[in-house]
Design an enzyme around this catalytic site. Sequence first.
Site, short mmCIF file in Angstrom:
data_model
loop_
_atom_site.label_atom_id
_atom_site.label_comp_id
_atom_site.label_asym_id
_atom_site.label_seq_id
_atom_site.Cartn_x
_atom_site.Cartn_y
_atom_site.Cartn_z
N ASN A 107 33.14 75.03 39.58
CA ASN A 107 34.11 73.94 39.94
C ASN A 107 33.62 73.36 41.30
O ASN A 107 33.02 74.22 42.18
CB ASN A 107 35.25 74.38 39.90
N HIS A 109 35.62 71.84 44.74
CA HIS A 109 37.06 71.59 45.33
C HIS A 109 36.91 71.22 46.78
O HIS A 109 35.94 71.66 47.55
CB HIS A 109 37.46 73.28 45.62
C1 GRF Z 1 37.01 65.54 43.83
O1 GRF Z 1 37.56 65.45 44.97
C2 GRF Z 1 36.79 67.16 43.63
O2 GRF Z 1 36.33 67.71 44.52
C3 GRF Z 1 38.22 67.19 42.93
O3 GRF Z 1 38.53 66.22 41.92
C4 GRF Z 1 37.82 65.18 42.72
C5 GRF Z 1 37.17 64.47 41.66
O4 GRF Z 1 36.39 63.51 42.06
N1 GRF Z 1 38.05 68.64 42.03
P1 GRF Z 1 35.45 62.45 41.09
O5 GRF Z 1 36.30 62.39 39.41
O6 GRF Z 1 34.58 63.64 40.80
O7 GRF Z 1 35.01 61.36 41.70
#
Ligand code: GRF
Length: 203
Positions: A107, A109
């Site tokens: 994941n 974050h």
């Molecule tokens: C990102 O900021 C990620 O860290 C978080 O959700 C967002 C997803 O952005 N978990 P994207 O859909 O990949 O543009």
Amino acid sequence: MQRLGILLSGRGSNFMAIAEAIREGRLPGTEIAVVLSNLPDAAGLETARKLGLPAIAIPSAGRKRAEHDAEMIATLRAHRVDLVCLAGYMRIISPEFVRAFSNRILNIHPALLPAFPGLDAQAQALEFGAKVAGCTVHFVDEAVDHGAIILQRVVPVLDQDTAETLSARILDQEHIAYTEAIARVLSGQYSLVGRRYVRRGKE
Ligand code: GRF
């Protein structure tokens, strides 16, 4: 070939960064086997289809988590996925899902964990007055934003930052971090020593 399964719920910019890295040969021996979303109208699904990748919506609304996750697991297995990448997948996954792909779910974050887990991490960092922010790629365990850290990238917080400007600079680093983390995991050169993900021979 190492086959990735990407799970997303939104725009999918991290997914696109991974797809781009593969196209440019920065993740040799890796391919995206399938893109799954719990939200049928996630923009990332449409992007995947345009790239010619299998893109499947498995709607979660109104369904029990265990039942939805069972379908997700079955679909990932049907596509012979080796590594699951959560890329803006806005749904907590069940312990059964975690166990089905033990240490094979990543994941990303947008904070330097363990600071600021949960939603709106960038705004949390700003409001707290943190001077550095960043992103974390980690293994998924049964607790939210908690598993062993694969890598982190640091972003300074500027005096004039808003949640939007900080999020944008963190996102640029996320796009670099996710590919690096996948490369690290697939290299087979790292192992977990407790919570520490270290290069073999250096532990
Ligand atoms: C990102 O900021 C990620 O860290 C978080 O959700 C967002 C997803 O952005 N978990 P994207 O859909 O990949 O543009």
